[in-house]
Design a protein around this motif. Structure first.
Motif, PDB file in Angstrom:
ATOM      1  N   ALA A  76      -2.189   0.414  -9.317  1.00  0.00           N
ATOM      2  CA  ALA A  76      -0.965   1.219  -9.248  1.00  0.00           C
ATOM      3  C   ALA A  76       0.131   0.514  -8.467  1.00  0.00           C
ATOM      4  O   ALA A  76       1.320   0.670  -8.761  1.00  0.00           O
ATOM      5  CB  ALA A  76      -1.278   2.580  -8.627  1.00  0.00           C
ATOM      6  N   VAL A  77      -0.254  -0.283  -7.478  1.00  0.00           N
ATOM      7  CA  VAL A  77       0.726  -1.040  -6.692  1.00  0.00           C
ATOM      8  C   VAL A  77       1.551  -1.954  -7.593  1.00  0.00           C
ATOM      9  O   VAL A  77       2.763  -2.136  -7.385  1.00  0.00           O
ATOM     10  CB  VAL A  77       0.005  -1.863  -5.599  1.00  0.00           C
TER      11      VAL A  77
ATOM     12  N   GLY B 223       2.978   1.646  -3.215  1.00  0.00           N
ATOM     13  CA  GLY B 223       2.070   2.011  -4.294  1.00  0.00           C
ATOM     14  C   GLY B 223       1.566   3.440  -4.174  1.00  0.00           C
ATOM     15  O   GLY B 223       1.423   4.145  -5.176  1.00  0.00           O
TER      16      GLY B 223
ATOM     17  N   GLY C  93       3.416   4.741  -7.213  1.00  0.00           N
ATOM     18  CA  GLY C  93       2.441   4.499  -8.270  1.00  0.00           C
ATOM     19  C   GLY C  93       1.494   5.671  -8.447  1.00  0.00           C
ATOM     20  O   GLY C  93       0.490   5.570  -9.165  1.00  0.00           O
TER      21      GLY C  93
ATOM     22  N   TYR D 119       0.849  -1.207   0.000  1.00  0.00           N
ATOM     23  CA  TYR D 119       0.000   0.000   0.000  1.00  0.00           C
ATOM     24  C   TYR D 119       0.880   1.251   0.000  1.00  0.00           C
ATOM     25  O   TYR D 119       0.676   2.177  -0.792  1.00  0.00           O
ATOM     26  CB  TYR D 119      -0.901  -0.038   1.225  1.00  0.00           C
TER      27      TYR D 119
ATOM     28  N   HIS E  98      -5.965   2.005  -6.997  1.00  0.00           N
ATOM     29  CA  HIS E  98      -4.737   1.941  -6.192  1.00  0.00           C
ATOM     30  C   HIS E  98      -4.130   0.544  -6.250  1.00  0.00           C
ATOM     31  O   HIS E  98      -2.909   0.400  -6.354  1.00  0.00           O
ATOM     32  CB  HIS E  98      -5.048   2.328  -4.744  1.00  0.00           C
ATOM     33  N   ARG E  99      -4.972  -0.468  -6.192  1.00  0.00           N
ATOM     34  CA  ARG E  99      -4.467  -1.844  -6.314  1.00  0.00           C
ATOM     35  C   ARG E  99      -3.724  -2.022  -7.640  1.00  0.00           C
ATOM     36  O   ARG E  99      -2.670  -2.672  -7.696  1.00  0.00           O
ATOM     37  CB  ARG E  99      -5.646  -2.826  -6.197  1.00  0.00           C
TER      38      ARG E  99
ATOM     39  N   ALA F 101       4.566  -0.219  -9.052  1.00  0.00           N
ATOM     40  CA  ALA F 101       5.318   0.670  -8.164  1.00  0.00           C
ATOM     41  C   ALA F 101       6.747   0.209  -7.930  1.00  0.00           C
ATOM     42  O   ALA F 101       7.660   1.028  -7.757  1.00  0.00           O
ATOM     43  CB  ALA F 101       4.589   0.804  -6.830  1.00  0.00           C
TER      44      ALA F 101
ATOM     45  N   TYR G  53       0.621  -8.517  -2.797  1.00  0.00           N
ATOM     46  CA  TYR G  53      -0.707  -8.112  -3.245  1.00  0.00           C
ATOM     47  C   TYR G  53      -1.217  -9.201  -4.185  1.00  0.00           C
ATOM     48  O   TYR G  53      -0.448 -10.058  -4.623  1.00  0.00           O
ATOM     49  CB  TYR G  53      -0.664  -6.751  -3.955  1.00  0.00           C
TER      50      TYR G  53
END
Length: 568
Positions: A429-430, A313, A317, A310, A426-427, A433, A480
């Motif tokens: 983008a992780v 990211g 990210g 998290y 966001h998930r 990253a 993740y």
């Protein structure tokens, strides 16, 4: 066998001078992978029609070249780029991005996709019909191709649908005699000669009467929703080397030249998102088991993010998140291509990672982009689960979660539409990253070890605890993945001076002890050795070893050389 100049002349005759690229500068963004992979090529060829693609293949085969087909070049294991310079013959890299085309069948209940069709474009095409493709998250955001998903058994986040799969395809292969053949298993009558078939297909010159049911062949995974519910099984639900999901184009990993695939589409559902946090892995295990066995309908998606992932990211990210959030997915492929060109210009000056550092500096000046309640859960909880369910199941799901957390550690909140969208963005983008972190911190980072693994469905100890001798070699660990399917992405950022391959092989040994399978959905590329059944499948598809030689660390030699192709 033709000489290189003759092959280049024939390629130019097939597609025109403009679409045959040579030299390091012109070919860089095609021959270098997103994360891994690089090597010299004779040419990058960009056909604009299916018939041109056929003629390119004819020229390359006649000239004794190896052939690598590539779509968006967004893979994570280097499976659509060269790997070194030891192929013993020139490589013709064929970019299929110009071969766009999506044709609706049966009022949109199925689609026919050409090589350059992207998941993003397919999603947009189906939206007015209230339908959606196999995958609608993750790679669809950066222009990945539909055919790439099929050829790599890509999994995705949607719990009910399983790996991308079809038994209906049109493809070319080189037989054991070295002859190029076109095989039409689309279930559509298009003629008898390659020229007829390809031209009629490209123009959509066929009627409903020409489209059969495909002789009972499947156009999506027919059994995954059943398999994923078996939470007490001691095997993974899905993984790339599963022989039961290898069929011609499906899982072919570039060992065939696929011209088109026919796929099922799916009714789009209204959905609600719950954001779940806990500091106990057994709480999430209990939630997973209930969601997979205790409700009539499976959830739509269940994505896991560890707190460390998290954080990385959120910081590294951020520009990807903002680009998609503000401009939409359609702009992303062009942005990646522009970045690659700018990176190439700086690298010729001996400067690496300039754009990454500049972009990181700029986005660092911007305010936080994530919803407040997500940030609060990040402070309170180590483990995060993003749960998307059908709107009709939301009330029952929330009632169960409320009762569960009365007796268990953790909590949840029911997302607004904006919070739910941003949580899943966001998930995504992780996932990229770690690459940005590596480029920004080159002095501290040796490289990334990126694994995607499928755990046993009954593995309650799903959160990895590394031995101290491995853990000490790492700066960060990013966990993740697709929690309900028990498919995890694990990115390890290795300290400067450490050998990533030594670390990776140590990881493999630990995963073998746990009964895990890997890779789970990004395919072997050039990072993983293909297991015997998978290597055998590749050899059956491509007995001359013309297409994508060396995939899965198999032989790169023409005719497979002395390799017994039993894997490593």
């Amino acid at each position: 066998m033709s000489d290189r100049n003759t092959v280049l002349e024939q390629l130019r005759a097939a597609v025109g001078d403009r679409h045959v690229l040579t030299g390091d500068k012109a070919t860089r963004r095609f021959r270098r992978g997103y994360r891994f992979g690089d090597g010299p090529v004779l040419a990058v060829v960009r056909p604009g029609t299916l018939l041109q693609l056929w003629r390119v293949l004819q020229a390359a085969v006649q000239g004794g070249a190896a052939i690598i087909l590539q779509a968006a070049n967004t893979g994570l294991t280097g499976g659509s780029t060269p790997d070194g310079d030891d192929y013993g013959r020139p490589i013709v890299l064929v970019s299929t991005l110009r071969l766009t085309g999506i044709q609706l069948l049966n009022e949109g209940r199925q689609v026919l996709c050409l090589p350059g069709a992207t998941l993003d474009r397919l999603e947009q095409t189906l939206a007015p019909l209230g339908r959606e493709p196999h995958s609608v998250i993750g790679s669809s955001c950066i222009g990945a191709s539909v055919l790439g998903g099929i050829c790599n058994n890509s999994g995705g986040a949607l719990v009910r649908r399983g790996p991308a799969y079809t038994e209906l395809a049109l493809y070319a292969q080189v037989d054991a005699r070295g002859e190029l053949q076109l095989v039409n298993h689309l279930g559509i009558a298009l003629g008898d000669t390659p020229e007829q078939i390809l031209q009629r297909l490209q123009s959509g010159d066929y009627s409903a009467a020409d489209v059969s049911d495909g002789d009972g062949r499947a156009a999506s995974d027919p059994r995954y929703a059943e398999e994923v519910r078996k939470v007490d099984a001691d095997t993974p639900a899905r993984f790339n080397a599963d022989p039961s999901r290898h069929f011609e184009a499906a899982g072919s990993a570039g060992k065939l030249a696929v011209f088109a695939v026919r796929l099922d589409t799916f009714e789009k559902e209204a959905a609600e998102v719950f954001y779940i946090g806990s500091n106990r892995t057994d709480s999430l295990t209990a939630i997973r088991r209930q969601l997979l066995t205790g409700f009539e309908r499976l959830p739509i998606a269940g994505e896991y993010i560890h707190r460390d992932a998290y954080d990385i990211g959120e910081r590294y990210g951020k520009d990807s998140f903002l680009l998609i959030d503000k401009l939409g997915t359609a702009r992303v492929p062009a942005a990646f291509a522009l970045k690659s060109r700018v990176d190439g210009w700086f690298e010729r000056l001996g400067l690496r990672g300039v754009t990454d550092r500049m972009m990181q500096l700029l986005v660092g000046l911007l305010p936080s982009h994530l919803p407040k309640r997500m940030g609060e859960f990040r402070q309170r909880y180590e483990h995060h689960l993003l749960l998307k369910v059908s709107a009709q199941d939301a009330a029952a799901t929330e009632a169960w979660l409320r009762g569960f957390f009365n007796d268990h550690e953790g909590g949840y909140f029911h997302c607004t539409a904006d919070e739910g969208r941003k949580a899943f963005l966001h998930r995504f983008a992780v996932a990229g990253a770690a690459v940005r972190y590596r480029e920004v911190h080159r002095r501290q980072v040796q490289d990334i070890v990126a694994l995607d693994i499928a755990l046993r469905r009954d593995d309650a100890d799903w959160f990895e605890q590394l031995p101290a001798d491995i853990d000490g070699r790492l700066l960060h660990k990013l966990y993740y993945g697709h929690f309900l399917c028990h498919v995890f992405h694990q990115d390890y950022i290795a300290r400067k001076g450490e050998d990533p391959m030594v670390i990776e092989h140590a990881m493999w040994a630990l995963l073998d002890q746990r009964g895990a399978e890997y890779p789970a959905e990004h395919n072997v590329g050039h990072l993983y050795p293909a297991k015997p059944a998978l290597a055998g499948f590749y050899r059956t598809l491509d007995p001359s070893n013309t297409f994508n030689p060396g995939i899965g660390q198999t032989s790169k030699a023409r005719g497979w050389g002395s390799c017994d192709c039993d894997g490593h």
